[in-house]
Structures are given as C-alpha cells and as structure tokens.
Design a protein around this motif. Structure first.
Motif, PDB file in Angstrom:
ATOM      1  N   LEU A  77       0.941  -1.160   0.115  1.00  0.00           N
ATOM      2  CA  LEU A  77       0.013   0.033  -0.026  1.00  0.00           C
ATOM      3  C   LEU A  77       0.842   1.382  -0.121  1.00  0.00           C
ATOM      4  O   LEU A  77       2.180   1.196   0.553  1.00  0.00           O
ATOM      5  N   VAL A  78       0.343   2.314  -0.685  1.00  0.00           N
ATOM      6  CA  VAL A  78       1.144   3.638  -0.481  1.00  0.00           C
ATOM      7  C   VAL A  78       0.761   4.423   0.536  1.00  0.00           C
ATOM      8  O   VAL A  78      -0.420   4.507   0.839  1.00  0.00           O
ATOM      9  N   HIS A  79       1.859   4.674   1.412  1.00  0.00           N
ATOM     10  CA  HIS A  79       1.623   5.553   2.666  1.00  0.00           C
ATOM     11  C   HIS A  79       2.241   6.753   2.706  1.00  0.00           C
ATOM     12  O   HIS A  79       3.287   6.986   1.828  1.00  0.00           O
ATOM     13  N   HIS A  80       1.903   7.554   3.589  1.00  0.00           N
ATOM     14  CA  HIS A  80       2.803   8.993   3.440  1.00  0.00           C
ATOM     15  C   HIS A  80       4.007   8.549   4.576  1.00  0.00           C
ATOM     16  O   HIS A  80       4.146   7.668   5.187  1.00  0.00           O
ATOM     17  N   ARG A  81       5.007   9.429   4.217  1.00  0.00           N
ATOM     18  CA  ARG A  81       6.258   9.323   4.821  1.00  0.00           C
ATOM     19  C   ARG A  81       6.246   9.004   6.320  1.00  0.00           C
ATOM     20  O   ARG A  81       7.165   8.371   6.937  1.00  0.00           O
ATOM     21  N   SER A  82       5.218   9.656   7.137  1.00  0.00           N
ATOM     22  CA  SER A  82       5.195   9.815   8.319  1.00  0.00           C
ATOM     23  C   SER A  82       4.632   8.318   8.937  1.00  0.00           C
ATOM     24  O   SER A  82       4.796   8.138  10.060  1.00  0.00           O
ATOM     25  N   GLN A  83       4.335   7.605   8.125  1.00  0.00           N
ATOM     26  CA  GLN A  83       3.828   5.931   8.309  1.00  0.00           C
ATOM     27  C   GLN A  83       5.108   5.034   8.218  1.00  0.00           C
ATOM     28  O   GLN A  83       4.936   3.966   8.432  1.00  0.00           O
ATOM     29  N   LEU A  84       6.160   5.562   7.760  1.00  0.00           N
ATOM     30  CA  LEU A  84       7.349   4.794   7.779  1.00  0.00           C
ATOM     31  C   LEU A  84       8.007   4.523   8.948  1.00  0.00           C
ATOM     32  O   LEU A  84       8.267   5.003   9.615  1.00  0.00           O
ATOM     33  N   ALA A  85       8.040   3.000   9.210  1.00  0.00           N
ATOM     34  CA  ALA A  85       8.491   2.384  10.485  1.00  0.00           C
ATOM     35  C   ALA A  85      10.021   2.099  10.158  1.00  0.00           C
ATOM     36  O   ALA A  85      10.826   2.398  11.128  1.00  0.00           O
ATOM     37  N   SER A  86      10.426   1.356   9.028  1.00  0.00           N
ATOM     38  CA  SER A  86      11.776   1.047   8.994  1.00  0.00           C
ATOM     39  C   SER A  86      12.264   0.934   7.517  1.00  0.00           C
ATOM     40  O   SER A  86      11.330   0.836   6.583  1.00  0.00           O
ATOM     41  N   ASP A  87      13.514   1.186   7.205  1.00  0.00           N
ATOM     42  CA  ASP A  87      13.828   1.136   5.915  1.00  0.00           C
ATOM     43  C   ASP A  87      15.262   0.651   6.118  1.00  0.00           C
ATOM     44  O   ASP A  87      16.184   1.068   5.817  1.00  0.00           O
ATOM     45  N   VAL A  88      15.301  -0.853   5.565  1.00  0.00           N
ATOM     46  CA  VAL A  88      16.621  -1.663   5.524  1.00  0.00           C
ATOM     47  C   VAL A  88      16.787  -2.111   4.068  1.00  0.00           C
ATOM     48  O   VAL A  88      15.886  -2.868   3.652  1.00  0.00           O
ATOM     49  N   ASN A  89      17.900  -1.782   3.763  1.00  0.00           N
ATOM     50  CA  ASN A  89      18.237  -2.358   2.386  1.00  0.00           C
ATOM     51  C   ASN A  89      17.229  -1.977   1.302  1.00  0.00           C
ATOM     52  O   ASN A  89      17.033  -2.928   0.353  1.00  0.00           O
ATOM     53  N   GLY A  90      16.646  -0.626   1.196  1.00  0.00           N
ATOM     54  CA  GLY A  90      15.553  -0.314   0.434  1.00  0.00           C
ATOM     55  C   GLY A  90      14.379  -1.097   0.589  1.00  0.00           C
ATOM     56  O   GLY A  90      13.305  -0.880  -0.198  1.00  0.00           O
ATOM     57  N   GLN A  91      13.962  -1.822   1.658  1.00  0.00           N
ATOM     58  CA  GLN A  91      12.960  -2.505   1.905  1.00  0.00           C
ATOM     59  C   GLN A  91      12.210  -1.575   3.047  1.00  0.00           C
ATOM     60  O   GLN A  91      12.383  -1.584   4.285  1.00  0.00           O
ATOM     61  N   GLN A  92      11.089  -0.583   2.508  1.00  0.00           N
ATOM     62  CA  GLN A  92      10.401   0.309   3.389  1.00  0.00           C
ATOM     63  C   GLN A  92       9.257  -0.360   3.786  1.00  0.00           C
ATOM     64  O   GLN A  92       8.455  -1.046   3.214  1.00  0.00           O
TER      65      GLN A  92
END
Length: 99
Positions: A77-92
């Motif tokens: 699903l497409v989320h706003h950046r404020s909903q980003l929990a982790s970004d590991v190796n390009g896996q958002q």
C-alpha cells in the motif's frame, strides 16, 4: 431489541398489571408486522458473486505516488512518509506491518 427512551417508563408495580391477554395481543401484533417485498424488484437488485461484469465500465483517475509517499514492501500500500517504520536495504515497511 429497540428501546424508545422517550416513552414513559413503567414502575415495578405497573409491570405486574399487564394481563395475559394484553401480552398475547402485543406478541401477536409484533408477529404480524412483516415487510411485503416485490420478488421481482428484489431479484433485480441482487448481484451475485461471480456475476458477468464484462459490459460494465469503470472509470477513475489514478494519481501517481507523490514525493512524500512510499510503497510498503509487505502490504504494497502507498503510505505517507510519516507512516514509515523502517527502511532496511531499500525495504520500506509501514508502521502497521511493523507492529
């Protein structure tokens, strides 16, 4: 069961005053209240799963992902950046999937 809170309430001593005939008449009135439906209207309004919708056309406007949005790698699903929990190796991953 629906309750009319605006109607006057009966006291405890009033509850015993209803006769058996009154109670049976009330129950009979409730049982006789039925909805009369035209079966042809009902059949036309129902849509069954797996119905052929090939002649139906759906039109909607698709908005591309904005610069402040990301696609979750788990739920896609497409989320706003404020909903980003982790970004590991390009896996958002969004907060909902991380929980």
């Amino acid at each position: 069961m629906a309750t009319d809170y605006d109607s006057p309430r009966k006291a405890d001593d009033d509850l015993g005053e209803d006769s058996l005939q009154e109670l049976q008449a009330r129950r009979g009135d409730k049982a006789s209240a039925s909805i009369d439906l035209d079966e042809s209207e009902l059949a036309e309004s129902l849509e069954l799963p797996g119905a052929d919708l090939s002649n139906e056309e759906l039109s909607l406007r698709v908005i591309p992902r904005q610069a402040d949005e990301f696609t979750c790698s788990r739920c896609f699903l497409v989320h706003h950046r404020s909903q980003l929990a982790s970004d590991v190796n390009g896996q958002q991953i969004c907060r909902e999937c991380a929980a």
